[in-house]
Design an enzyme around this catalytic site. Structure first.
Site, PDB file in Angstrom:
ATOM      1  N   ARG A  27       0.845  -1.196   0.000  1.00 40.24           N
ATOM      2  CA  ARG A  27       0.000   0.000   0.000  1.00 40.24           C
ATOM      3  C   ARG A  27       0.880   1.246   0.000  1.00 40.24           C
ATOM      4  O   ARG A  27       1.384   1.655   1.041  1.00 40.24           O
ATOM      5  CB  ARG A  27      -0.935  -0.004   1.201  1.00 40.24           C
ATOM      6  CG  ARG A  27      -1.984  -1.109   1.152  1.00 40.24           C
ATOM      7  CD  ARG A  27      -2.813  -1.181   2.419  1.00 40.24           C
ATOM      8  NE  ARG A  27      -3.468   0.089   2.728  1.00 40.24           N
ATOM      9  CZ  ARG A  27      -4.382   0.241   3.683  1.00 40.24           C
ATOM     10  NH1 ARG A  27      -4.746  -0.799   4.412  1.00 40.24           N
ATOM     11  NH2 ARG A  27      -4.920   1.406   3.912  1.00 40.24           N
TER      12      ARG A  27
ATOM     13  N   ASP B  25       2.081   5.197  -0.247  1.00 39.32           N
ATOM     14  CA  ASP B  25       1.587   6.459   0.302  1.00 39.32           C
ATOM     15  C   ASP B  25       1.295   7.463  -0.804  1.00 39.32           C
ATOM     16  O   ASP B  25       1.660   7.268  -1.971  1.00 39.32           O
ATOM     17  CB  ASP B  25       2.619   7.056   1.255  1.00 39.32           C
ATOM     18  CG  ASP B  25       2.781   6.268   2.538  1.00 39.32           C
ATOM     19  OD1 ASP B  25       1.843   5.525   2.892  1.00 39.32           O
ATOM     20  OD2 ASP B  25       3.842   6.398   3.189  1.00 39.32           O
TER      21      ASP B  25
ATOM     22  N   ARG C  13      11.497   5.780   3.178  1.00 40.01           N
ATOM     23  CA  ARG C  13      11.788   7.217   3.121  1.00 40.01           C
ATOM     24  C   ARG C  13      12.586   7.692   4.344  1.00 40.01           C
ATOM     25  O   ARG C  13      13.377   8.626   4.258  1.00 40.01           O
ATOM     26  CB  ARG C  13      10.490   7.999   2.960  1.00 40.01           C
ATOM     27  CG  ARG C  13       9.845   7.782   1.590  1.00 40.01           C
ATOM     28  CD  ARG C  13       8.372   8.153   1.573  1.00 40.01           C
ATOM     29  NE  ARG C  13       8.168   9.526   1.971  1.00 40.01           N
ATOM     30  CZ  ARG C  13       6.996  10.003   2.399  1.00 40.01           C
ATOM     31  NH1 ARG C  13       5.931   9.195   2.482  1.00 40.01           N
ATOM     32  NH2 ARG C  13       6.888  11.267   2.735  1.00 40.01           N
TER      33      ARG C  13
END
Length: 284
Positions: free
Chosen positions: A61, A63, A212
Protein backbone atom coordinates in the site's frame (compact mmCIF):
# COMPACT_ATOMS: atom_id res chain seq x y z
CA UNK A 1 -6.40 -17.64 8.88
CA UNK A 2 -8.09 -19.12 5.83
CA UNK A 3 -7.72 -17.41 2.48
CA UNK A 4 -9.84 -19.74 0.40
CA UNK A 5 -11.52 -18.28 -2.66
CA UNK A 6 -15.28 -18.40 -2.29
CA UNK A 7 -17.06 -21.10 -4.31
CA UNK A 8 -18.04 -19.85 -7.74
CA UNK A 9 -15.24 -17.26 -7.80
CA UNK A 10 -11.83 -17.07 -9.42
CA UNK A 11 -8.83 -15.18 -8.07
CA UNK A 12 -7.27 -12.90 -10.68
CA UNK A 13 -3.76 -11.44 -10.44
CA UNK A 14 -3.24 -7.90 -11.77
CA UNK A 15 0.17 -6.44 -12.64
CA UNK A 16 0.03 -2.66 -12.77
CA UNK A 17 1.88 0.63 -12.59
CA UNK A 18 1.01 4.22 -11.79
CA UNK A 19 2.37 7.71 -11.42
CA UNK A 20 1.51 8.60 -7.84
CA UNK A 21 1.76 12.38 -8.26
CA UNK A 22 -1.98 13.03 -8.32
CA UNK A 23 -3.07 10.18 -6.05
CA UNK A 24 -3.69 10.24 -2.31
CA UNK A 25 -1.97 6.87 -2.06
CA UNK A 26 -3.14 3.39 -2.97
CA UNK A 27 -5.92 2.75 -0.46
CA UNK A 28 -9.46 4.05 -0.72
CA UNK A 29 -10.22 6.89 1.67
CA UNK A 30 -13.24 8.68 2.98
CA UNK A 31 -13.97 12.13 1.64
CA UNK A 32 -13.72 11.39 -2.06
CA UNK A 33 -9.93 11.63 -2.34
CA UNK A 34 -8.51 10.16 -5.53
CA UNK A 35 -6.71 6.85 -4.96
CA UNK A 36 -5.27 4.12 -7.16
CA UNK A 37 -7.48 1.44 -5.62
CA UNK A 38 -10.57 3.56 -6.13
CA UNK A 39 -9.80 4.24 -9.79
CA UNK A 40 -9.16 0.58 -10.65
CA UNK A 41 -12.17 -0.73 -8.74
CA UNK A 42 -14.44 1.83 -10.39
CA UNK A 43 -13.09 0.94 -13.84
CA UNK A 44 -13.44 -2.79 -13.17
CA UNK A 45 -17.04 -2.37 -12.07
CA UNK A 46 -17.84 -0.29 -15.15
CA UNK A 47 -16.25 -2.51 -17.80
CA UNK A 48 -17.78 -5.69 -16.35
CA UNK A 49 -21.16 -3.95 -15.97
CA UNK A 50 -21.38 -5.19 -12.39
CA UNK A 51 -23.74 -3.73 -9.77
CA UNK A 52 -21.18 -3.91 -6.97
CA UNK A 53 -17.48 -3.28 -6.39
CA UNK A 54 -14.92 -6.07 -6.41
CA UNK A 55 -12.31 -5.17 -3.79
CA UNK A 56 -8.62 -5.35 -4.59
CA UNK A 57 -5.88 -6.68 -2.31
CA UNK A 58 -2.46 -5.17 -3.03
CA UNK A 59 1.12 -6.28 -2.42
CA UNK A 60 2.21 -2.93 -1.00
CA UNK A 61 0.00 0.00 0.00
CA UNK A 62 1.93 3.00 -1.28
CA UNK A 63 1.59 6.46 0.30
CA UNK A 64 0.41 9.64 -1.31
CA UNK A 65 2.79 10.71 -4.09
CA UNK A 66 4.66 7.38 -4.31
CA UNK A 67 4.90 5.73 -7.74
CA UNK A 68 4.80 2.07 -8.79
CA UNK A 69 6.26 0.31 -11.81
CA UNK A 70 5.75 -3.29 -10.67
CA UNK A 71 2.78 -3.30 -8.30
CA UNK A 72 0.72 -6.50 -7.89
CA UNK A 73 -2.87 -6.92 -6.72
CA UNK A 74 -5.55 -9.58 -6.76
CA UNK A 75 -9.32 -9.55 -7.02
CA UNK A 76 -11.87 -12.35 -6.62
CA UNK A 77 -14.41 -12.28 -9.44
CA UNK A 78 -17.51 -14.42 -9.97
CA UNK A 79 -16.51 -17.18 -12.36
CA UNK A 80 -19.16 -16.20 -14.90
CA UNK A 81 -17.90 -12.59 -14.93
CA UNK A 82 -14.33 -13.75 -15.54
CA UNK A 83 -15.43 -16.18 -18.24
CA UNK A 84 -17.42 -13.49 -20.07
CA UNK A 85 -14.93 -10.65 -19.88
CA UNK A 86 -11.38 -11.90 -19.43
CA UNK A 87 -10.54 -11.98 -23.14
CA UNK A 88 -11.20 -8.25 -23.57
CA UNK A 89 -10.81 -7.02 -20.01
CA UNK A 90 -7.27 -5.67 -20.39
CA UNK A 91 -8.12 -3.52 -23.41
CA UNK A 92 -11.37 -2.30 -21.87
CA UNK A 93 -9.58 -1.25 -18.70
CA UNK A 94 -7.04 0.63 -20.82
CA UNK A 95 -9.88 2.59 -22.36
CA UNK A 96 -11.55 3.33 -19.03
CA UNK A 97 -8.64 4.03 -16.67
CA UNK A 98 -7.01 7.48 -16.42
CA UNK A 99 -3.63 7.81 -18.07
CA UNK A 100 -1.65 7.83 -14.82
CA UNK A 101 -2.55 4.22 -13.97
CA UNK A 102 -2.19 1.14 -16.21
CA UNK A 103 -2.97 -2.54 -15.79
CA UNK A 104 -0.49 -4.56 -17.83
CA UNK A 105 -1.59 -8.15 -17.19
CA UNK A 106 -4.59 -10.06 -15.83
CA UNK A 107 -4.46 -13.78 -15.28
CA UNK A 108 -5.99 -16.45 -13.09
CA UNK A 109 -3.81 -16.80 -10.01
CA UNK A 110 -2.45 -20.17 -8.88
CA UNK A 111 -3.88 -21.84 -5.80
CA UNK A 112 -2.77 -20.23 -2.54
CA UNK A 113 -1.87 -16.89 -4.13
CA UNK A 114 -2.43 -13.72 -2.12
CA UNK A 115 -0.91 -10.54 -3.56
CA UNK A 116 -0.01 -9.28 -0.08
CA UNK A 117 0.74 -12.30 2.06
CA UNK A 118 2.35 -14.55 -0.57
CA UNK A 119 5.06 -12.00 -1.41
CA UNK A 120 8.57 -12.79 -0.20
CA UNK A 121 10.06 -9.38 -1.02
CA UNK A 122 9.28 -5.90 -2.30
CA UNK A 123 11.89 -3.85 -4.13
CA UNK A 124 11.79 -0.06 -4.14
CA UNK A 125 14.02 2.53 -5.79
CA UNK A 126 14.58 6.03 -4.47
CA UNK A 127 16.14 8.54 -6.86
CA UNK A 128 17.95 11.71 -5.82
CA UNK A 129 20.30 14.17 -7.49
CA UNK A 130 22.82 16.57 -5.96
CA UNK A 131 23.30 18.48 -9.21
CA UNK A 132 23.84 22.10 -8.16
CA UNK A 133 21.47 23.21 -10.93
CA UNK A 134 18.62 21.06 -9.61
CA UNK A 135 16.51 18.33 -11.24
CA UNK A 136 15.92 17.85 -14.95
CA UNK A 137 12.43 19.36 -15.45
CA UNK A 138 11.32 16.19 -17.25
CA UNK A 139 12.21 14.12 -14.16
CA UNK A 140 11.07 16.52 -11.46
CA UNK A 141 8.13 14.31 -10.43
CA UNK A 142 10.38 11.28 -9.82
CA UNK A 143 13.72 12.59 -8.55
CA UNK A 144 14.48 14.44 -5.31
CA UNK A 145 16.89 17.36 -5.35
CA UNK A 146 19.38 17.40 -2.47
CA UNK A 147 21.30 20.66 -2.34
CA UNK A 148 24.48 19.27 -0.76
CA UNK A 149 27.10 17.10 -2.55
CA UNK A 150 26.64 13.41 -1.74
CA UNK A 151 29.36 10.86 -0.97
CA UNK A 152 27.83 7.64 -2.28
CA UNK A 153 30.64 5.47 -0.84
CA UNK A 154 29.90 6.78 2.65
CA UNK A 155 26.20 6.13 2.14
CA UNK A 156 26.87 2.53 1.10
CA UNK A 157 29.10 2.05 4.14
CA UNK A 158 26.26 3.26 6.35
CA UNK A 159 23.73 1.09 4.54
CA UNK A 160 25.70 -2.05 5.39
CA UNK A 161 24.97 -1.57 9.10
CA UNK A 162 21.23 -1.71 8.47
CA UNK A 163 21.01 -5.02 6.60
CA UNK A 164 19.39 -8.11 8.12
CA UNK A 165 16.50 -8.74 10.48
CA UNK A 166 15.96 -5.93 12.97
CA UNK A 167 13.32 -3.99 14.80
CA UNK A 168 13.04 -0.92 12.57
CA UNK A 169 10.95 1.07 15.07
CA UNK A 170 13.39 3.97 14.76
CA UNK A 171 12.61 4.22 11.04
CA UNK A 172 8.87 3.53 11.07
CA UNK A 173 5.70 5.35 11.90
CA UNK A 174 4.25 3.13 14.61
CA UNK A 175 0.85 1.56 14.03
CA UNK A 176 -1.17 0.09 16.87
CA UNK A 177 -0.79 -3.68 17.09
CA UNK A 178 1.65 -3.89 14.16
CA UNK A 179 5.20 -5.20 14.43
CA UNK A 180 8.15 -3.16 13.18
CA UNK A 181 10.43 -6.18 12.75
CA UNK A 182 11.56 -6.56 9.14
CA UNK A 183 14.36 -8.23 7.19
CA UNK A 184 16.21 -5.71 5.05
CA UNK A 185 17.69 -7.82 2.27
CA UNK A 186 19.34 -5.13 0.15
CA UNK A 187 20.20 -1.46 0.57
CA UNK A 188 22.65 -0.12 -1.99
CA UNK A 189 23.24 3.11 -3.87
CA UNK A 190 24.68 3.75 -7.32
CA UNK A 191 25.36 7.03 -9.11
CA UNK A 192 24.42 6.84 -12.79
CA UNK A 193 26.12 8.56 -15.70
CA UNK A 194 23.41 11.22 -15.51
CA UNK A 195 24.44 12.01 -11.92
CA UNK A 196 21.25 10.61 -10.40
CA UNK A 197 21.84 8.47 -7.31
CA UNK A 198 19.50 5.47 -7.21
CA UNK A 199 19.01 3.64 -3.93
CA UNK A 200 17.73 0.07 -4.22
CA UNK A 201 15.84 -1.06 -1.12
CA UNK A 202 14.55 -4.62 -0.85
CA UNK A 203 12.93 -6.30 2.16
CA UNK A 204 10.42 -9.00 2.98
CA UNK A 205 8.03 -6.18 3.91
CA UNK A 206 8.13 -2.54 4.94
CA UNK A 207 6.50 -0.66 7.77
CA UNK A 208 5.02 2.81 7.32
CA UNK A 209 7.58 5.43 6.19
CA UNK A 210 10.45 2.94 6.50
CA UNK A 211 12.05 3.43 3.07
CA UNK A 212 11.79 7.22 3.12
CA UNK A 213 13.22 7.35 6.67
CA UNK A 214 16.15 5.12 5.75
CA UNK A 215 16.93 7.34 2.77
CA UNK A 216 16.67 10.42 4.98
CA UNK A 217 19.29 8.98 7.34
CA UNK A 218 21.61 8.00 4.48
CA UNK A 219 21.39 11.48 2.95
CA UNK A 220 22.63 12.94 6.24
CA UNK A 221 25.64 10.63 6.00
CA UNK A 222 26.16 11.37 2.31
CA UNK A 223 26.31 15.12 2.81
CA UNK A 224 28.66 14.87 5.80
CA UNK A 225 26.27 15.87 8.57
CA UNK A 226 26.54 12.45 10.26
CA UNK A 227 29.22 9.69 10.31
CA UNK A 228 28.61 6.36 8.53
CA UNK A 229 27.93 4.51 11.80
CA UNK A 230 25.12 6.87 12.81
CA UNK A 231 22.17 5.15 11.02
CA UNK A 232 23.01 1.81 12.71
CA UNK A 233 23.15 3.52 16.13
CA UNK A 234 19.72 5.02 15.48
CA UNK A 235 18.44 1.56 14.51
CA UNK A 236 19.79 0.00 17.71
CA UNK A 237 18.04 2.62 19.85
CA UNK A 238 14.62 1.48 18.51
CA UNK A 239 13.06 4.91 19.02
CA UNK A 240 12.32 7.68 16.56
CA UNK A 241 15.14 10.18 16.24
CA UNK A 242 14.10 13.71 15.34
CA UNK A 243 17.24 13.98 13.20
CA UNK A 244 15.92 11.30 10.82
CA UNK A 245 13.87 13.09 8.19
CA UNK A 246 11.20 11.34 6.15
CA UNK A 247 12.14 12.42 2.63
CA UNK A 248 9.52 13.53 0.14
CA UNK A 249 7.52 10.75 -1.55
CA UNK A 250 7.99 11.63 -5.22
CA UNK A 251 11.47 10.10 -5.42
CA UNK A 252 10.15 6.67 -4.42
CA UNK A 253 8.97 3.96 -6.82
CA UNK A 254 7.85 0.38 -6.08
CA UNK A 255 9.78 -1.47 -8.77
CA UNK A 256 9.00 -5.16 -8.24
CA UNK A 257 7.33 -7.71 -5.98
CA UNK A 258 8.76 -11.22 -5.62
CA UNK A 259 6.79 -14.42 -5.07
CA UNK A 260 7.89 -18.02 -4.43
CA UNK A 261 7.18 -20.97 -6.71
CA UNK A 262 3.49 -21.83 -7.05
CA UNK A 263 3.72 -24.85 -4.75
CA UNK A 264 5.08 -22.63 -1.94
CA UNK A 265 2.48 -19.86 -2.17
CA UNK A 266 0.08 -21.21 0.43
CA UNK A 267 2.84 -21.84 2.97
CA UNK A 268 4.23 -18.34 2.49
CA UNK A 269 0.72 -16.91 2.80
CA UNK A 270 0.34 -18.57 6.21
CA UNK A 271 3.85 -17.68 7.41
CA UNK A 272 3.49 -13.99 6.57
CA UNK A 273 0.42 -13.65 8.79
CA UNK A 274 2.34 -14.62 11.93
CA UNK A 275 3.39 -11.69 14.11
CA UNK A 276 7.17 -11.62 14.35
CA UNK A 277 9.53 -11.18 17.27
CA UNK A 278 13.31 -11.05 17.45
CA UNK A 279 15.22 -14.02 18.92
CA UNK A 280 15.61 -13.59 22.65
CA UNK A 281 13.09 -10.77 22.87
CA UNK A 282 10.97 -10.71 25.99
CA UNK A 283 7.21 -10.64 25.98
CA UNK A 284 6.84 -7.23 27.66
Amino acid sequence: MSDEVEPGHVRVRLDLSYDGSEFSGWAKQAGGRRTVQGEIEDALRTVTRSPGTYELTVAGRTDSGVHARGQVAHVDLPREVWAEHHGKLLKRLAGRLPRDVRVWALREAPAGFNARFSAVWRRYAYRVTDNPGGVDPLLRGHVLWHDWPLDVDAMNEAAGGLLGEHDFAAYCKKREGATTIRTLQELSLVRGEDGIVTATVRADAFCHNMVRSLIGALLFVGDGHRPPDWPAKVLAARVRDSAVHVVRPHGLTLEEVGYPADELLAARNKEARNKRSLPGAGCC
